[in-house]
Structures are given as structure tokens and as C-alpha cells.
Design a protein around this motif. Structure first.
Motif, short mmCIF file in Angstrom:
data_model
loop_
_atom_site.label_atom_id
_atom_site.label_comp_id
_atom_site.label_asym_id
_atom_site.label_seq_id
_atom_site.Cartn_x
_atom_site.Cartn_y
_atom_site.Cartn_z
N LEU A 341 0.83 -1.21 0.00
CA LEU A 341 0.00 0.00 0.00
C LEU A 341 0.87 1.26 0.00
O LEU A 341 0.55 2.24 -0.69
CB LEU A 341 -0.91 0.01 1.23
CG LEU A 341 -2.26 -0.69 1.11
CD1 LEU A 341 -2.93 -0.79 2.47
CD2 LEU A 341 -3.17 0.02 0.12
N ASP A 342 1.95 1.23 0.75
CA ASP A 342 2.86 2.37 0.77
C ASP A 342 3.44 2.64 -0.61
O ASP A 342 3.53 3.79 -1.05
CB ASP A 342 4.00 2.13 1.77
CG ASP A 342 3.54 2.19 3.21
OD1 ASP A 342 2.44 2.73 3.46
OD2 ASP A 342 4.27 1.68 4.08
N VAL A 343 3.83 1.57 -1.30
CA VAL A 343 4.39 1.73 -2.66
C VAL A 343 3.31 2.25 -3.60
O VAL A 343 3.54 3.16 -4.41
CB VAL A 343 4.96 0.39 -3.16
CG1 VAL A 343 5.47 0.54 -4.60
CG2 VAL A 343 6.11 -0.07 -2.26
N PHE A 344 2.11 1.68 -3.51
CA PHE A 344 0.99 2.11 -4.36
C PHE A 344 0.70 3.59 -4.14
O PHE A 344 0.56 4.36 -5.10
CB PHE A 344 -0.25 1.27 -4.04
CG PHE A 344 -1.49 1.69 -4.80
CD1 PHE A 344 -1.79 1.14 -6.03
CD2 PHE A 344 -2.35 2.66 -4.28
CE1 PHE A 344 -2.92 1.55 -6.73
CE2 PHE A 344 -3.48 3.06 -4.96
CZ PHE A 344 -3.77 2.50 -6.19
N GLU A 345 0.58 4.00 -2.86
CA GLU A 345 0.24 5.39 -2.57
C GLU A 345 1.36 6.34 -3.00
O GLU A 345 1.08 7.45 -3.47
CB GLU A 345 -0.05 5.54 -1.07
CG GLU A 345 -1.34 4.87 -0.64
CD GLU A 345 -1.56 4.88 0.86
OE1 GLU A 345 -2.71 4.70 1.28
OE2 GLU A 345 -0.57 5.07 1.60
N THR A 346 2.59 5.90 -2.86
CA THR A 346 3.71 6.74 -3.29
C THR A 346 3.64 6.98 -4.80
O THR A 346 3.77 8.11 -5.27
CB THR A 346 5.04 6.08 -2.92
OG1 THR A 346 5.13 5.95 -1.50
CG2 THR A 346 6.22 6.91 -3.42
N LEU A 347 3.43 5.89 -5.54
CA LEU A 347 3.37 6.02 -6.99
C LEU A 347 2.15 6.84 -7.41
O LEU A 347 2.23 7.67 -8.33
CB LEU A 347 3.34 4.63 -7.63
CG LEU A 347 3.93 4.48 -9.03
CD1 LEU A 347 5.32 5.08 -9.12
CD2 LEU A 347 3.97 3.01 -9.43
N ARG A 348 1.04 6.61 -6.74
CA ARG A 348 -0.17 7.39 -7.04
C ARG A 348 0.05 8.87 -6.79
O ARG A 348 -0.30 9.72 -7.62
CB ARG A 348 -1.32 6.89 -6.18
CG ARG A 348 -2.63 7.68 -6.36
CD ARG A 348 -3.57 7.46 -5.19
NE ARG A 348 -2.99 7.94 -3.94
CZ ARG A 348 -3.45 7.63 -2.74
NH1 ARG A 348 -4.49 6.83 -2.61
NH2 ARG A 348 -2.88 8.13 -1.66
N ASP A 349 0.63 9.19 -5.65
CA ASP A 349 0.84 10.61 -5.30
C ASP A 349 1.86 11.28 -6.21
O ASP A 349 1.87 12.51 -6.33
CB ASP A 349 1.29 10.72 -3.84
CG ASP A 349 0.21 10.26 -2.86
OD1 ASP A 349 -0.96 10.14 -3.28
OD2 ASP A 349 0.55 9.98 -1.69
N LEU A 350 2.72 10.48 -6.83
CA LEU A 350 3.73 11.03 -7.73
C LEU A 350 3.26 11.10 -9.18
O LEU A 350 4.00 11.60 -10.04
CB LEU A 350 5.02 10.20 -7.65
CG LEU A 350 5.81 10.34 -6.34
CD1 LEU A 350 6.99 9.37 -6.34
CD2 LEU A 350 6.31 11.76 -6.13
N MET A 351 2.06 10.61 -9.46
CA MET A 351 1.56 10.65 -10.84
C MET A 351 1.51 12.07 -11.42
O MET A 351 1.85 12.27 -12.59
CB MET A 351 0.18 9.99 -10.92
CG MET A 351 0.22 8.49 -11.03
SD MET A 351 1.18 7.95 -12.48
CE MET A 351 1.67 6.32 -11.93
#
Length: 646
Positions: A341-351
């Protein structure tokens, strides 16, 4: 030189007339236009036949090439950097400009034998000049990198950070923050990077402004001379070193997919933490700074700037994305959910950063790859919930939990779901993006979307809770004693409701779900009372019609039977485990209210018989106070800790 320039322009005018004129009349008309436009193109000078080249113009071209060869060769063969002297660099660039102009002006007449030979010499000279300026470009990049300035982008200029150092001796600080860094210029063999930081709102000026201007002047000549790719290659190779060293300072390892899969989970957790810091620093500081630098060096040549930026950042970006992809395709073990989830949210927030920084055509594939891996992480998270379902289904009924206490799977699943719902918004996004058809069931109290349907996350959570309840019901069957079975379901049901009520999980499932499952707990309490104490209380019922003529004797028999039943139940109930303090107190009160009034009434009836009353102490083993004391001694705490709610 001016005379030679005029002769060259005359030759060009003749060539245009020769090229465009389909016949002599049309060519004469074109020459007349030139003559009227500029006095230098007088009719006398242009009066020669259009099909014949002016030998004087060709001689002027040869003279120009020779002069440029003398000027450029002294710089090409120089054994010292040219750009250390601004006069030399300016003269070199002026000579290159004249060479570019000469080639451009005479290329239309390359079909002429003499002109063609001169142009071959000019192109060879241009190549030599480009090789040298390429070397000078590289030297400027390397020398400029020794001076690194970090400035904050707060609208009205930057904040100097020149006295910051590369490394931190404080290991805890490096653990707490991500970072980029700056060099102090003392070690000329190392590419400067940045120290740990706590603020991403900064821009790295990786090269001094004067160096950037020099690089721009060289890049402009190389692009115009059709050596743009060579310039981009030199530029990107130097800047890639900076990024690679910055990543090494962030302690992010270069790992293949296979290496990530083989890592111990604890090691992978640590690597994910480093990846999150590196990804934020890269997308929010390093890459935007590189974009800014590219645009300044290649100002006016957007295609060269875009190509150079892509070449600089491609390797680092792919490295970041490959790690995220390796995490996404790895194990679906439930304990991995929170880091994924941390990786997913990081990538999402960096989109948004991916969209803005990689907006050009050359970087489109990087942007698309980031989106693909981000979605793959979402698929991995959905897969983890499926694995959680399998884990619950596969957990078989084994030996009974002593005292009918909490089952480990109840603790595990409920604490897991509570922790997961801290990322509720993210999970709702993940499940909504790949929502399948919802079951045709009524889900009261669930969060509804705009269409009035329960959210996909709500359905997922309800389904897992139903699987858990079904699993617990199967486990309760291992108890031979119905009271123990009821206590087991009561304990686990109360724990489930408690964990739901004071968390985001309760907000998701809703009040109706909580009321429904609280009622289930009360039903288990009623079952416990019926299976444990109704038989004891039933002995104390007084019905004169059923007692018959020998009332006293039958009352004494009932008292004896009560003592036997009470002792049996007390012996069993004293080993029961009630994890919840309030529920333990409620159950004791329930038993007291059920048993004590009936027992006092029964004792009072015994005392009404004179033949019994005189010897009552011989028949009564437990007084009402003794019964109450024993009831208040029932049930143990789970694990010996108050409440047991862990």
C-alpha cells in the motif's frame, strides 16, 4: 572580406535564377527582380549567362575556407581547454558561426565541381570543430559539477545552502528523512549529490549560471551543425552520473526482479522505505531540476532538450519502476499488504509529477510504464485480500481454545482489517477501479456510492467478516459443552464488534451492521444462560400442586439436587475465559439476578416448615452470600491482562 561576401551573394543570386528559371526569359526576369531589390545585384554584374558559374565567386569560397581552416585549426589542436579564456571561446564560436553560414549559403550550388569540393573541405573542418567543442562541452559539464548550489523555490528567489555538506554522520537522521545533497568542491573526483533533507520544495542548480550559458552557446552550434545527437549524448552521460551518485547516497540498491523476490521480508521492508524516499526525491527534486537544466542548456531547441532529458532520467526512472514492479508481482502474503500500500500510494501521489516532468513525446513510454505498474500494484493489493480469504477458509478447526476464549484467527483478522482501513480511501480507489458485479444481497448500513449501491470495499469487508463468522461457527463445534460453545461465540463476537466500533472499519460497515452483530452476541449470552443456569434455577421452582403431601421431604431433596447442580456448573464455569471486563461483569450480574432471588425464595420457603426450620443449618450448604461470592468468582480474564483487547 566584404568584397568576397558580395561576390558570394552574386553567385547565390545567379544560382537561384538558374534553379527557378525554366527558360532564359524567365531567368532574366528573376535577375531583373534582384537588380531592382538591391543595387549590389546590378544588371551588369548579373549579365553573364545564368548557366555559367562565376570563377571569381568560387575563388572567394576557396579563400573563405582556407581562412576558416587557419582560424579553427589553432583551436582544434590546442592542448589546453579553450573555455578557460573567454576571448578564445568567443573567437572559436565566431569562426564556427561563419563556417556554418558558409556551408548553408553554398550548399544550393554543391552541384558545381569546384563548389562541391570546397564544401567537402568545409564539412570535414566542421566535423573537426564539432569534435573539439564536444570535448569542451564535456569539460564544462565536469568542472561545473564541482560547484553545486541548492536553492529554495519560494517565489522570490532562492535560499543559499552552500555550506551544507554531503553526508550525515547521524544514522538516525538518514533513517528519518530522504535526501539529495551538495558537494563542497573539495573532492574533484566525485560527482556532487545532496545530503538528507526534509523538504521537497527545492530546486538543485547543478551547474553555475555562467557554465550553463557557455553550454548553451556550444549546444546551439552543435544542433545547428546537425551534431545535436552527439551533444545530447555527452550531456546525458554526464548528468546520468550525477543521478546515479545521488541514488547511491539515498542507499537505494540496484536490484533485479529475481533479487527482490528472493529477499527476506524484513530486508525488503527496509528497501521499500528507501525506495519511497528515493522516489519522492527523484520525482520532486532531481528530475524537475534536470528538466530545468536541460531547458536552459538547449534553450530554443525543444527536441534536443526533450531527447537529452529522457536520456538523463531514463535509467533512474526505469530503476525506480522496476523495483515497484518487482514488489507488485511478488508474494501475495497478507502481511505484505501495508508496505505494498505504501508503494501504491507513493506512486499514485507522484503521478502528477510523472505527468508534468515526463510530458514530452520522448518520455511518453516512461509515463505509460508508471501508470501500468501503478495499476499492477492495485491488482496485487486485491490479490492479497483474496489470499486473506483463502487463509481464513483454510484455517481448520483444531483443538478447542481453553475456556472458550478468543481464537487467534479472530485477533489476526480483526486487527488486520482495522489496520487496513486506515488506508480506506486508497482501498476504496483500488476496489472501485476493478469492481465486479455485486452480489444480490442487502447490505444495510454500508457506504453507498452515488448510484445507491454499496461500495466495493464495503462488500469486500462484509464478505471477509462472513467468512470469519462461518469459520468460527465451525470451530465452536469442537466444544462438547453447549455453554462453552456459547461462551466461545460470545467472546469472539464481542471482540469483533469491539474492533469494528472504535475504528474506521465501523464507519465503513455502518451502525446497522454493528447493531445486527451486537444482537448476535446477546443471543449467544441467552444461549449460555439457557444451557448453563436454567437447569439450576429450574430445581428451585416451587409448585405446591406438584410437591404433593410430603412437601418438606421433597424440598429437602430439591435443595440437595440444587447443591449438586450448582457445584457442577460452578466447577465448569470457573474455568471459562471472558476477555472483556464489561461482558464479564454483565454475565455475573445476569447469573446473580437469575439465581439469587429464586434461591432466597426457596430458602424462605424451607424456613416456613417448623420441622425443617429448627435444623435448617444442617440442610443448607450455601447461603445466599456464598452463592453470590461464588458467582462473582466466575470467569477468568484472557491472558491475565485487563480486558484482553489486543
Amino acid at each position: 572580406m566584404a568584397e568576397n561576401g558580395e561576390e558570394k551573394w552574386v553567385a547565390v543570386a545567379r544560382h537561384i535564377a538558374k534553379t527557378l528559371g525554366r527558360n532564359d526569359t524567365m531567368a532574366d526576369d528573376i535577375l531583373q527582380i534582384f537588380s531592382n531589390f538591391d543595387g549590389r545585384f546590378s544588371r551588369e554584374k548579373l549579365s553573364e549567362k545564368v548557366g555559367e558559374e562565376d570563377p571569381r565567386a568560387c575563388a572567394a569560397l576557396e579563400q573563405t575556407i582556407k581562412a576558416l581552416e587557419r582560424q579553427i585549426s589553432q583551436y582544434v589542436t590546442a592542448d589546453h581547454p579553450i573555455w578557460v579564456d573567454s576571448a578564445d571561446s568567443s573567437a572559436f564560436l565566431d569562426a564556427i558561426d561563419e563556417l556554418i553560414s558558409t556551408i548553408r549559403d553554398w550548399t544550393p550550388m554543391a552541384g558545381d565541381k569546384i563548389v562541391g569540393a570546397c564544401l567537402v573541405r568545409a564539412e570535414d573542418l566542421m566535423q573537426q570543430a564539432m569534435f573539439r567543442v564536444e570535448d569542451e562541452f564535456r569539460l564544462l559539464m565536469e568542472r561545473g559539477g564541482e560547484s553545486l548550489e541548492l536553492s529554495r523555490a519560494y517565489g522570490n528567489g532562492g535560499e543559499s545552502a552552500g555550506n551544507l555538506s554531503f553526508d550525515s554522520d547521524d544514522e538516525e537522521e538518514e533513517e528519518a528523512v530522504g535526501g539529495v545533497g551538495i558537494g563542497n568542491g573539495e573532492d574533484h573526483d566525485r560527482i556532487p549529490t545532496a545530503r538528507p533533507i526534509t523538504d521537497y520544495d527545492i530546486v538543485i542548480d547543478a551547474l553555475p549560471s555562467g557554465t550553463i550559458n557557455d553550454l548553451h552557446e556550444i549546444a546551439k552550434r552543435m544542433v545547428v551543425a546537425r551534431f545535436g545527437k552527439e551533444c545530447s549524448h555527452v550531456y546525458s552521460s554526464c548528468r546520468r552520473e550525477f543521478l546515479e551518485e545521488s541514488f547511491s547516497r539515498l542507499r537505494l540498491q540496484k536490484l533485479s526482479n529475481e533479487e527482490v523476490q528472493k529477499m527476506a521480508w524484513q530486508d525488503l521492508e527496509d528497501e521499500i522505505e528507501r525506495w519511497i524516499k528515493a522516489a519522492n526525491v527523484a520525482l520532486r527534486i532531481l528530475f524537475p531540476s534536470e528538466r530545468r537544466l536541460c531547458d536552459r542548456v538547449f534553450f530554443g531547441f525543444s527536441s534536443a532538450a526533450d531527447l537529452s532529458f529522457m536520456e538523463v532520467c531514463r535509467g533512474s526512472t526505469i530503476r525506480l519502476l522496476n523495483f515497484a514492479d518487482a514488489v507488485a508481482i511478488g508474494s501475495r502474503s497478507p502481511e505484505r499488504l501495508f508496505k505494498i500500500l505504501d508503494v501504491f500510494e507513493t506512486l499514485r501521489d507522484l503521478m502528477p509529477e510523472f505527468e508534468s516532468v515526463f510530458s514530452d513525446q520522448y518520455c511518453l513510454f516512461l509515463r505509460n510504464e508508471a501508470i501500468t505498474i501503478w495499476k499492477r500494484l492495485g491488482e496485487a493489493i486485491r490479490g492479497i485480500f483474496m489470499e486473506l480469504e483463502n487463509l481464513i477458509n483454510r484455517d481448520p478447526p483444531k483443538g478447542p481454545v481453553p475456556g472458550g476464549g478468543l481464537h487467534p484467527i479472530t485477533r489476526y483478522v480483526m486487527n488486520y482489517l482495522r489496520a487496513a482501513c486506515r488506508s480506506r480511501q486508497t482501498l476504496e480507489q483500488i476496489f472501485e477501479e476493478n469492481a465486479g458485479p455485486l452480489p444480490s444481497k442487502d447490505y444495510p448500513g454500508g457506504k453507498l456510492d452515488d448510484g445507491g449501491s454499496p461500495s466495493s470495499l464495503f462488500v469486500q469487508m462484509v464478505w471477509i467478516m462472513e467468512l470469519l463468522e462461518t469459520n468460527l461457527e465451525a470451530k465452536s463445534k469442537v466444544y462438547k459443552d453447549p455453554a462453552l460453545c456459547s461462551v466461545f461465540m460470545m467472546n469472539n463476537g464481542r471482540y469483533i464488534v469491539h474492533k469494528v466500533k472504535d475504528s474506521e472499519l465501523g464507519s465503513l460497515l455502518g451502525e446497522e451492521w454493528i447493531r445486527k452483530h451486537t444482537a448476535k452476541v446477546r443471543q449467544h449470552q441467552a444461549n449460555y444462560q439457557r444451557s448453563s443456569w436454567n437447569k439450576v434455577v429450574g430445581v428451585l421452582k416451587l409448585d405446591n400442586a406438584s410437591l404433593g403431601p410430603h412437601v418438606a421431604a421433597k424440598l429437602k431433596e430439591k435443595l440437595k439436587l440444587f447443591n449438586q447442580y450448582f457445584e457442577e456448573v460452578y466447577k465448569t464455569q470457573s474455568t471459562l475465559v471472558i476477555f472483556d471486563d464489561q461482558m464479564r461483569e454483565d454475565l455475573r450480574n445476569l447469573v446473580n439476578q437469575l439465581l439469587l432471588p429464586a434461591y432466597r425464595t426457596f430458602i424462605g420457603r424451607l424456613q416456613s416448615f417448623p420441622e425443617i426450620g429448627r435444623s435448617l443449618d444442617k440442610h443448607i450448604k450455601y447461603g445466599p452470600e456464598d452463592i453470590e461470592a461464588r458467582i462473582n468468582d466466575l470467569f477468568r480474564r484472557s491472558g491475565g491482562s485487563s480486558g484482553g483487547r489486543k
